[in-house]
Enzyme design. Structure first.
Site, PDB file in Angstrom:
ATOM      1  N   GLY A 233       0.744  -1.126   0.093  1.00 36.92           N
ATOM      2  CA  GLY A 233       0.082  -0.031  -0.052  1.00 36.92           C
ATOM      3  C   GLY A 233       0.816   1.278  -0.027  1.00 36.92           C
ATOM      4  O   GLY A 233       0.549   2.059   0.826  1.00 36.92           O
TER       5      GLY A 233
ATOM      6  N   ASN B 248       1.648  -2.476   5.453  1.00 36.58           N
ATOM      7  CA  ASN B 248       1.008  -1.033   5.596  1.00 36.58           C
ATOM      8  C   ASN B 248      -0.550  -1.119   5.046  1.00 36.58           C
ATOM      9  O   ASN B 248      -1.193  -0.296   5.367  1.00 36.58           O
ATOM     10  CB  ASN B 248       1.863  -0.096   5.149  1.00 36.58           C
ATOM     11  CG  ASN B 248       1.078   1.251   4.979  1.00 36.58           C
ATOM     12  OD1 ASN B 248       0.965   1.990   5.875  1.00 36.58           O
ATOM     13  ND2 ASN B 248       0.578   1.450   3.764  1.00 36.58           N
TER      14      ASN B 248
ATOM     15  N   TYR C  28     -12.506  -3.599  11.825  1.00 36.13           N
ATOM     16  CA  TYR C  28     -11.122  -2.814  11.554  1.00 36.13           C
ATOM     17  C   TYR C  28     -10.333  -3.270  12.974  1.00 36.13           C
ATOM     18  O   TYR C  28      -9.289  -3.429  12.933  1.00 36.13           O
ATOM     19  CB  TYR C  28     -11.261  -1.568  11.527  1.00 36.13           C
ATOM     20  CG  TYR C  28     -10.162  -0.560  11.287  1.00 36.13           C
ATOM     21  CD1 TYR C  28      -9.279  -0.661  10.116  1.00 36.13           C
ATOM     22  CD2 TYR C  28      -9.529   0.218  12.291  1.00 36.13           C
ATOM     23  CE1 TYR C  28      -8.101   0.078   9.848  1.00 36.13           C
ATOM     24  CE2 TYR C  28      -8.479   0.867  12.380  1.00 36.13           C
ATOM     25  CZ  TYR C  28      -7.718   0.864  11.171  1.00 36.13           C
ATOM     26  OH  TYR C  28      -6.635   1.621  10.764  1.00 36.13           O
TER      27      TYR C  28
ATOM     28  N   ALA D   4     -10.807  -5.626  15.165  1.00 38.69           N
ATOM     29  CA  ALA D   4     -10.361  -6.973  15.196  1.00 38.69           C
ATOM     30  C   ALA D   4      -9.240  -7.188  14.444  1.00 38.69           C
ATOM     31  O   ALA D   4      -8.414  -8.011  14.791  1.00 38.69           O
ATOM     32  CB  ALA D   4     -11.523  -7.957  14.833  1.00 38.69           C
TER      33      ALA D   4
ATOM     34  N   LYS E 145      -7.037  -5.192  13.486  1.00 38.43           N
ATOM     35  CA  LYS E 145      -5.590  -4.462  13.830  1.00 38.43           C
ATOM     36  C   LYS E 145      -5.016  -5.220  15.268  1.00 38.43           C
ATOM     37  O   LYS E 145      -3.882  -5.255  15.511  1.00 38.43           O
ATOM     38  CB  LYS E 145      -5.887  -3.142  13.997  1.00 38.43           C
ATOM     39  CG  LYS E 145      -6.109  -2.345  12.682  1.00 38.43           C
ATOM     40  CD  LYS E 145      -4.969  -2.295  11.915  1.00 38.43           C
ATOM     41  CE  LYS E 145      -5.053  -1.623  10.683  1.00 38.43           C
ATOM     42  NZ  LYS E 145      -3.902  -1.660   9.850  1.00 38.43           N
TER      43      LYS E 145
HETATM   44  P1  NAD Z   1      -4.830   5.004   2.979  1.00 37.46           P
HETATM   45  O1  NAD Z   1      -6.325   4.745   2.755  1.00 37.46           O
HETATM   46  O2  NAD Z   1      -4.558   6.452   2.610  1.00 37.46           O
HETATM   47  O3  NAD Z   1      -3.885   4.118   2.243  1.00 37.46           O
HETATM   48  C1  NAD Z   1      -4.011   2.841   2.220  1.00 37.46           C
HETATM   49  C2  NAD Z   1      -3.103   1.991   1.331  1.00 37.46           C
HETATM   50  O4  NAD Z   1      -3.465   0.599   1.268  1.00 37.46           O
HETATM   51  C3  NAD Z   1      -3.397   2.544  -0.191  1.00 37.46           C
HETATM   52  O5  NAD Z   1      -2.055   2.650  -0.817  1.00 37.46           O
HETATM   53  C4  NAD Z   1      -4.160   1.424  -0.888  1.00 37.46           C
HETATM   54  O6  NAD Z   1      -4.412   1.064  -2.158  1.00 37.46           O
HETATM   55  C5  NAD Z   1      -3.632   0.132  -0.156  1.00 37.46           C
HETATM   56  N1  NAD Z   1      -4.482  -1.039  -0.096  1.00 37.46           N
HETATM   57  C6  NAD Z   1      -5.703  -1.113   0.510  1.00 37.46           C
HETATM   58  N2  NAD Z   1      -6.170  -2.382   0.110  1.00 37.46           N
HETATM   59  C7  NAD Z   1      -5.350  -2.948  -0.535  1.00 37.46           C
HETATM   60  C8  NAD Z   1      -5.042  -4.368  -1.036  1.00 37.46           C
HETATM   61  N3  NAD Z   1      -6.030  -5.259  -1.199  1.00 37.46           N
HETATM   62  N4  NAD Z   1      -3.900  -4.702  -1.698  1.00 37.46           N
HETATM   63  C9  NAD Z   1      -2.900  -3.757  -1.547  1.00 37.46           C
HETATM   64  N5  NAD Z   1      -3.056  -2.370  -1.213  1.00 37.46           N
HETATM   65  C10 NAD Z   1      -4.135  -2.185  -0.711  1.00 37.46           C
HETATM   66  O7  NAD Z   1      -4.582   4.742   4.382  1.00 37.46           O
HETATM   67  P2  NAD Z   1      -3.325   5.130   5.360  1.00 37.46           P
HETATM   68  O8  NAD Z   1      -4.019   6.133   6.324  1.00 37.46           O
HETATM   69  O9  NAD Z   1      -2.111   5.519   4.753  1.00 37.46           O
HETATM   70  O10 NAD Z   1      -3.230   4.056   6.140  1.00 37.46           O
HETATM   71  C11 NAD Z   1      -2.111   3.186   6.089  1.00 37.46           C
HETATM   72  C12 NAD Z   1      -2.057   2.065   7.176  1.00 37.46           C
HETATM   73  O11 NAD Z   1      -1.968   2.735   8.398  1.00 37.46           O
HETATM   74  C13 NAD Z   1      -3.439   1.098   7.074  1.00 37.46           C
HETATM   75  O12 NAD Z   1      -3.192  -0.074   7.606  1.00 37.46           O
HETATM   76  C14 NAD Z   1      -4.053   1.793   8.511  1.00 37.46           C
HETATM   77  O13 NAD Z   1      -5.061   0.953   8.938  1.00 37.46           O
HETATM   78  C15 NAD Z   1      -3.158   2.389   9.392  1.00 37.46           C
HETATM   79  N6  NAD Z   1      -3.595   3.520  10.145  1.00 37.46           N
HETATM   80  C16 NAD Z   1      -3.878   4.536   9.699  1.00 37.46           C
HETATM   81  C17 NAD Z   1      -4.101   5.547  10.427  1.00 37.46           C
HETATM   82  C18 NAD Z   1      -4.735   6.939  10.128  1.00 37.46           C
HETATM   83  O14 NAD Z   1      -4.840   7.795  10.933  1.00 37.46           O
HETATM   84  N7  NAD Z   1      -4.649   7.282   8.812  1.00 37.46           N
HETATM   85  C19 NAD Z   1      -4.154   5.359  11.725  1.00 37.46           C
HETATM   86  C20 NAD Z   1      -3.970   4.110  12.546  1.00 37.46           C
HETATM   87  C21 NAD Z   1      -3.362   3.175  11.376  1.00 37.46           C
END
Ligand code: NAD
Length: 241
Positions: free
Chosen positions: A9, A87, A152, A154, A156
């Site tokens: 991702g 990620n 989500y 569960a 994480k």
């Molecule tokens: P985002 O939606 O901007 O990016 C998510 C990325 O995952 C994207 O590049 C998307 O294309 C990719 N993705 C989704 N499904 C996919 C799949 N099946 N195969 C390959 N790639 C896939 O989100 P983000 O905020 O950048 O989140 C990144 C990570 O951080 C995630 O795991 C999210 O749960 C975690 N997270 C984010 C936050 C926040 O505040 N944004 C907080 C806690 C945890």
């Protein structure tokens, strides 16, 4: 010596920042993306402008065959994987009483099962050369719980359990596995709940400010490079677990 990091991702958001941070640390980067090739190409150009190498890897992490091909492509290009960052993640928020089978299953399939497919395939290569680091990007809600997104939460929480199980199993091969909780960021994912949650979340941070994304990305690199740390969960903000 050339080091290789595969970031899932990585086309946008937190994954993009992590990819650029590893590139600044001198790693060649496997840029995994599910659909947005144009954004992944933009990340590749940014890595190129830093003097780094990258490989575009289109794969849905929830599909184990696509994950095997992706890892095979990295091995074919560079012959090794030093770091995997799990990620990629999605949200399909709904309260428990209204949540559909699909919303539950899809979230678990991408966030937890997808991370496991990537971990398993990369671990095979890392165990062979007795060196490697796996970083699983989880979330504070996986530790504390939250309302309206049990799927989500569960997934994480599962990722933190997977981290500890994998760290125990893979430790004898010198493969370190850690989990990182990134704070709250206004990415595409964060933006969906930003207006609703921002004030409450900020008030929970006793420093009165949210995590800086570049600081977090740098921290991921630092943890990856520690040789004597495994099985840990790091919360990277000023909320106390
Ligand atoms: P985002 O939606 O901007 O990016 C998510 C990325 O995952 C994207 O590049 C998307 O294309 C990719 N993705 C989704 N499904 C996919 C799949 N099946 N195969 C390959 N790639 C896939 O989100 P983000 O905020 O950048 O989140 C990144 C990570 O951080 C995630 O795991 C999210 O749960 C975690 N997270 C984010 C936050 C926040 O505040 N944004 C907080 C806690 C945890």
């Amino acid at each position: 010596m050339n080091r290789v990091a595969l970031i899932t991702g990585a086309s946008r958001g937190i994954g993009r920042s992590i990819a650029l941070a590893f590139a600044r640390h001198g790693y060649s980067i496997g840029i995994n993306f599910a659909r947005s090739k144009d954004k992944a190409e933009a990340v590749a150009r940014e890595i190129g402008s830093l003097g780094g190498k990258s490989l575009l890897l289109e794969a849905d992490v929830s599909n184990s065959e696509q994950v095997k091909k992706m890892v095979g492509k990295v091995m074919g290009e560079w012959g090794k994987i030093d770091v995997l960052v799990n990620n990629a993640g999605i949200t399909r928020d709904r309260t428990i009483l209204k949540m559909s089978d699909e919303e539950w299953l899809e979230t678990i399939q991408v966030n937890l099962t997808g991370a496991f497919w990537c971990l398993r395939e990369c671990a095979k290569e890392m165990c062979r050369k007795k060196e490697g680091a796996i970083l699983n990007i989880s979330s504070i809600v996986g530790a504390k719980g939250s309302s309206g997104n049990a799927n989500y939460v569960a997934s994480k929480a599962g990722l933190m359990g997977l981290t500890k199980a994998a760290a125990r199993e893979l430790g004898r091969f010198n493969v370190r596995v850690n989990s990182l909780l990134p704070g709250f960021h206004r990415t595409d994912m964060g933006n969906r709940v930003w207006d609703k949650l921002f004030e409450r979340v900020r008030s929970e941070h006793f420093l009165g400010k949210l995590t800086d994304l570049e600081e977090f990305a740098e921290f991921v690199c630092v943890v990856a490079e520690q040789k004597s740390v495994s099985g840990q969960v790091y919360n990277f903000d000023s909320r106390i677990l």
